[in-house]
Design an enzyme around this catalytic site. Structure first.
Site, mmCIF file in Angstrom:
data_model
loop_
_atom_site.group_PDB
_atom_site.id
_atom_site.type_symbol
_atom_site.label_atom_id
_atom_site.label_comp_id
_atom_site.label_asym_id
_atom_site.label_seq_id
_atom_site.Cartn_x
_atom_site.Cartn_y
_atom_site.Cartn_z
ATOM 1 N N HIS A 46 4.221 4.476 0.820
ATOM 2 C CA HIS A 46 3.715 5.246 1.955
ATOM 3 C C HIS A 46 3.888 4.505 3.278
ATOM 4 O O HIS A 46 3.701 5.088 4.357
ATOM 5 C CB HIS A 46 2.238 5.588 1.753
ATOM 6 C CG HIS A 46 1.935 7.038 1.958
ATOM 7 N ND1 HIS A 46 2.359 7.743 3.068
ATOM 8 C CD2 HIS A 46 1.252 7.931 1.201
ATOM 9 C CE1 HIS A 46 1.946 8.988 2.991
ATOM 10 N NE2 HIS A 46 1.282 9.144 1.861
ATOM 11 N N ARG A 47 4.222 3.225 3.233
ATOM 12 C CA ARG A 47 4.518 2.503 4.475
ATOM 13 C C ARG A 47 5.880 2.907 5.024
ATOM 14 O O ARG A 47 6.129 2.820 6.229
ATOM 15 C CB ARG A 47 4.508 0.997 4.227
ATOM 16 C CG ARG A 47 3.187 0.416 3.766
ATOM 17 C CD ARG A 47 3.347 -1.038 3.389
ATOM 18 N NE ARG A 47 4.313 -1.215 2.302
ATOM 19 C CZ ARG A 47 4.695 -2.396 1.818
ATOM 20 N NH1 ARG A 47 4.216 -3.515 2.345
ATOM 21 N NH2 ARG A 47 5.561 -2.451 0.818
#
Length: 509
Positions: A480-481
């Protein structure tokens, strides 16, 4: 003149390896570049060639023993006369006298010289020593006591013609600060010596179950140990009412005892030194080698990556139809995995941020230009992810051939170290394990992994009516980064659209 062959730098940050099997024995005449030992690092199993030619004087380490880069593997001398000299007692060491006889020492020495004895290969750790080999061995590990003195052992070498003497080592009951007595035998079928084991698969199968295959009496030609011999021994160990030791009992050597102490579960439990009837006994399995590297990578992934998972059921009926049409048009077979790999490469061109990794030191997302597609594979050594480098530049046929080559190597896990590094995205076909889906762990430092579940017939709504269709579940795990759910969902639906209607990929070619 004694020359030492040291374990070379294995690269990729690897500093140690486990001895799988010796391919030579003391007294053997070898040439430059001849494979002398098979070792297993955390990346792969490889055979190491000798940088020297000559006569093997001593072997250091036993199968199953872990050695470090720069440690002595073996010593090579110019002739068999030097072997006897290197094993002779020195001062107060108190070792037994060693005598080696050869049919023609001069001819062996001449042969070694003719093969270029003494030349050094670039990149291998080797040293020249004018001291006797025995003194070098005694001081190499930082001491002269029993704890620092490696033993000279007999290798799992194939049977040699009777004209060439076999140099075997006899171990004393207790370790001593001297080289073991060396004896000569020309009878390769002598049951007091180790049986030859040629196949790495046979050696590995036995080692994983806690014993040394060479200690069995082989049923093959010249007492060669076959896979059936190992399997028969395991059946004898696990048979109901079987005694603590099978009818064919391996010799009690330190290597076997050490391997038995760390035997695997299942059929190997009986080889751990406990009675098969004692099912409540605990078994300790060390996390080492490849298992250790995989564990560290997965733990790092879970610790560092804020992952998210999305699923999607897809109608794959048209994919199978397209595969059959492709076969009819070309006369060649294409696997479903190869076709999905083609879709994945195209999808990563549409969503390139998923072909990335995170540089935590600089706090940057490194988006890779090349697509190096990893294929998760279950091997005899555990989970491995061999990589197809430059997949973005391959045709569907080339991808198919590359995947087929990896599949052929998977049972043994004999991938080259270069094939296990550099991946940028992983494809995991866990449907082959009979499951529908999985929230897989991202192969650190990559940013995403796509899972393919089993493909089975299910009821499916087509044109407002129920029909039987071939359905597959896709699971997408992403960092998700690197991206948000919208990007990951866009990639997953793109793959689903290609599976449901493969001809749609033509628009992106």
């Amino acid at each position: 003149m004694s020359r030492e062959f040291l374990l070379p730098d294995l690269g990729e940050g690897l500093t140690e390896a486990e001895i799988v099997a010796w391919l030579v024995a003391p007294g053997d005449t070898i040439v430059i570049d001849q494979a002398v030992v098979e070792v297993e690092s955390a990346k792969s199993i490889v055979e190491l060639p000798s940088p020297y030619g000559g006569v093997v004087a001593s072997l250091f380490g036993e199968p199953g023993q872990v050695i470090h880069a720069g440690q002595v593997l073996l010593t090579v001398v110019d002739s068999t006369a030097d072997v006897a000299a290197s094993a002779a007692p020195t001062g107060s060491a108190g070792s037994a006298d060693a005598a080696v006889s050869a049919p023609d020492t001069a001819s062996i020495a001449a042969s070694a010289t003719a093969e270029g004895s003494g030349a050094v290969l670039v990149g291998y750790g080797t040293t020249e020593s004018t001291r006797p080999a025995r003194k070098v061995a005694a001081g190499r590990f930082g001491g002269t006591g029993a704890a620092s003195m490696p033993r000279v052992i007999t290798a799992d070498a194939p049977a040699r013609p009777a004209a060439t003497p076999t140099v075997a080592a006899t171990r004393p009951a207790e370790p001593v600060a001297s080289v073991s007595t060396v004896a000569v035998s020309t009878n390769t079928a002598d049951p007091t010596h180790r049986s030859p084991v040629v196949s790495p698969i046979v050696r590995r199968l036995a080692r994983e179950n806690g014993f040394d295959a060479s200690t069995l009496q082989g049923s093959g030609r010249d007492s060669l140990v076959l896979r059936s011999d190992v399997e028969e021994y395991l059946r004898a160990l696990t048979a109901p009412g079987a005694p603590d030791t099978a009818v064919v009992t391996p010799a009690a050597t330190p290597a076997v005892v050490g391997a038995a102490a760390i035997g695997a579960a299942g059929v190997g439990a009986a080889a751990v030194g406990v009675s098969p009837a004692d099912e409540s006994a605990d078994i300790r399995i060390p996390i080492s080698g490849l298992r250790k590297v995989v564990a560290q990578r997965l733990a790092t992934s879970r610790r560092e990556i804020p992952e998210a998972t999305i699923w999607l059921d897809v109608d794959a009926t048209a994919l199978f139809a397209a595969r059959d049409q492709l076969r009819a048009a070309t006369g060649e077979r294409f696997s479903v995995t190869a076709l999905i790999a083609r879709f994945v490469v195209a999808g990563l061109r549409q969503y390139p941020v998923l072909n990335s990794s995170v540089d935590t030191a600089s706090q940057e997302i490194l988006q890779h230009g090349a697509v190096n597609l990893g294929i998760a594979a279950q091997t005899s050594r555990g989970l491995m992810v061999p990589v197809i480098h430059g997949a973005h530049a391959m045709s569907t046929r080339q991808l198919r051939d590359s995947i087929a080559a990896l599949v052929a190597q998977s049972p043994e896990g004999t991938f080259a170290p270069s094939a296990l590094t550099g991946g940028t995205f992983t494809l995991n076909n866990f449907g082959s394990l009979g499951v529908d889906g999985s929230a897989a762990i991202i192969n650190h430092p990559e940013a995403a992994i796509l899972g393919i579940g089993r493909m089975i017939e299910r009821p499916w709504v087509v044109n407002h009516a129920l029909a039987v269709r071939t359905v597959v579940e896709l699971s997408m795990v992403f960092d998700h980064r690197v991206c948000d759910g919208g990007t990951a969902a866009g990639f997953l639906t793109y793959i689903a659209r290609c599976i449901e209607n493969p001809v749609s990929l033509v628009a992106d070619l």
